[in-house]
Design a protein around this motif. Structure first.
Motif, short mmCIF file in Angstrom:
data_model
loop_
_atom_site.label_atom_id
_atom_site.label_comp_id
_atom_site.label_asym_id
_atom_site.label_seq_id
_atom_site.Cartn_x
_atom_site.Cartn_y
_atom_site.Cartn_z
N UNK A 93 41.74 37.32 27.62
CA UNK A 93 41.82 37.60 29.17
C UNK A 93 40.80 38.78 29.39
N UNK A 94 39.65 38.94 28.85
CA UNK A 94 38.49 39.45 29.54
C UNK A 94 37.97 38.70 30.09
N UNK A 95 38.13 37.41 30.01
CA UNK A 95 37.18 36.39 30.98
C UNK A 95 37.53 36.42 32.55
N UNK A 96 39.03 37.08 32.60
CA UNK A 96 39.28 36.88 34.11
C UNK A 96 38.31 37.76 34.97
N UNK A 97 37.98 37.18 36.04
CA UNK A 97 37.18 38.08 37.12
C UNK A 97 37.88 38.92 37.89
#
Length: 547
Positions: A509-513
């Protein structure tokens, strides 16, 4: 064996059965036994974490025939251990025993720390990424190939694999209050999708599913990967990557006891490729401890939480909100009242009313909790998730390292978010009275039990909306290693690879902008499925499919 014991239904335990089949699991296993890992460990792909992104990635890469090692900081627990007891679950299955907070101490943050990660303890709500969120990702971050149509086949794979579909049972009484009230105030209630199979409707999703009905990574992808030869290290903390130029050479990790203390000598594991899927607080922290390049100063920035407000109501009828599926009804009505970058919108759901959870998250303390405990069987709990990250005054938080190298998250409750908190309290109070509530109490330390909608509306208008006074929590952590089409706008490329480290991918989930405005597990699964399928093709030359 007593008659009572003999009458209990026998529930298969896929973890114990897998261990008996010879799974390669090292560290402290079930029943506290420690199994030392081999002195030398090497693999094709090393995955940090075992939650939503890690589990999907592990299954796909093992399907491609790649040699996989999974490193998980938390313990391995199974349905045999899940006894529906809060006192056991929080200490064993959650980050910091359920006590993780932002550095300002204004928000508790619930995250899993166990095999399966947060998927082992979430409440099973399953939503596709909203189209409005993907539109922002395309326009601001260049992710133009992540449209609802382009992601459709990936959503479908995930939904087939994890048995995601509309909840077919009746909502429990807690959710039915939301349904009734939403209908009366014109906020369309919708049946939720859930990732369950043969659910017993016990209501203990957040404490670990004792019947293996919830299709978490603990009972789906991780066992599948282990059956295909993956190696799992449990109670093993990822300390840092060893970097050589623009590549990762190895991971240094530390076996630990359940309390976090070291348990033996550190390990050094080498791999051809590394996948980081430790969650949106721990993943940036691991990269920081490793000295990963961050030329645009974006690592750990824009970390989002869906700040969550709460409102409790005493109903005339018994609610018994601890029993039955914790979430089965929602309303997105208040997400659509303004433009996505306007005043903050919020999603309405319910929270399970387990005693410790409810008494520590509804506000108040001391003697005033006594009457509220007496009213507990009649108590409904509604929650509102703020969609953060779309407005200039909602930039998210920042991950940093404490003096001991562990992760910290600074997240400020801005006036912009607190204005949304007031509107969320008003909407929930109106809904609860419309459903027949005798009294309503917003989660606010200045609030009281109000006996009518008119009284609540007047009182909420007078409350001071400030940190600490406003009760806010979170169970959704997103961002910090965001995807972007250009290195100057993100930490990770659209294919999941780190912009500066060639053999490192991020799949969580760290990928979410931005935040997404919905429970994030399906978005993590879907991104991981898409990225891991491409990674498997790249590393093995084989085409694989999740389902």
């Amino acid at each position: 064996m007593s008659q009572e014991q003999s009458n209990k239904p026998k529930i298969a335990d896929p973890i114990k059965e897998g261990l008996a089949r010879g799974w390669k699991v090292f560290g402290t296993e079930l029943d506290g036994a420690f199994r030392a890992p081999p002195a030398q460990l090497d693999c094709d792909v090393l995955i940090v974490g075992s939650g939503a992104g890690a589990g999907i990635t592990a299954e796909l890469l093992t399907k491609a025939g790649l040699k996989i090692i999974i490193v998980e900081e938390g313990p391995l627990r199974s349905s045999s251990d899940f006894r529906q007891l809060e006192a056991e679950a929080y200490g064993q299955l959650y980050q910091e025993a359920g006590g993780r907070k932002n550095t300002e101490q204004t928000m508790p943050i619930l995250q899993g720390r166990c095999v399966g990660g947060s998927t082992t303890v979430n409440w099973a709500g399953a939503f596709r990424t909203p189209a409005s969120t993907l539109e922002v990702w395309a326009s601001k971050y260049g992710l133009s190939d992540m449209t609802p149509a382009a992601l459709g086949p990936w959503f479908e794979q995930v939904e087939r694999r994890l048995n995601i579909g509309e909840w077919m049972g009746e909502p429990n009484a807690n959710n039915d209050v939301l349904r009734r009230g939403a209908l009366k105030i014109g906020a369309e209630p919708v049946k939720m999708h859930r990732n369950v199979k043969g659910c017993w409707n016990l209501g203990s999703c957040g404490l670990g599913c004792p019947t293996n009905a919830k299709q978490s990574m603990l009972v789906t992808t991780i066992p599948a990967a282990l059956d295909l030869g993956a190696t799992l290290l449990v109670q093993t903390r990822a300390q840092r990557y060893e970097l050589q130029g623009d590549r990762v050479a190895a991971l240094i990790c530390q076996p630990i006891h359940l309390n976090g203390d070291a348990n033996g000598a550190p390990l050094r594991i080498t791999a051809k490729h590394f996948v980081l899927a430790g969650g949106a607080i721990n993943s940036p922290a691991l990269l920081m401890r490793s000295g990963a390049p961050d030329p645009h100063k974006l690592l750990g920035k824009r970390t989002f939480l869906h700040p969550t407000l709460v409102s409790s109501a005493v109903m005339p009828e018994a609610v018994q909100g601890w029993a039955g599926a914790p979430m089965s009804v929602f309303s997105d009505h208040f997400l659509h009242q303004h433009p996505v970058d306007g005043p903050v919108g919020f999603k309405l759901e319910t929270a399970p009313v387990h005693p410790a959870f409810a008494m520590t998250n509804l506000g108040g303390f001391g003697a005033e909790l006594g009457p509220r405990v007496k009213a507990y069987p009649h108590t409904h709990v509604g929650i509102a998730l703020l969609r953060d990250g779309f407005h200039a005054e909602s930039p998210g938080g920042t991950v940093s390292l404490k003096s001991d190298g562990s992760a910290a998250l600074a997240y400020t409750l801005s006036d912009y978010l607190l204005e949304g908190a007031r509107r969320a309290h008003l909407s929930m109070a109106e809904l609860q009275f419309a459903a027949g509530a005798k009294t309503v109490r917003p989660g606010h330390e200045q609030a009281a039990d109000y006996g009518s909608w008119e009284a609540a509306k007047a009182a909420i208008a007078r409350l001071d909306y400030k940190p600490f006074l406003t009760v806010v929590g979170s169970a959704h952590v997103m961002g910090g290693c965001s995807l972007a089409a250009e290195a100057s706008r993100g930490v990770v490329q659209p294919d999941g690879r780190h912009w500066q480290l060639k053999n490192l991918s991020v799949h969580d989930g760290s990928l979410f902008p931005t935040s997404i405005g919905a429970n994030p597990q399906v978005t993590v699964y879907t991104l991981a499925a898409r990225l891991a399928t491409g990674l498997a093709q790249s590393l093995s030359g084989k085409a694989v499919q999740l389902a």
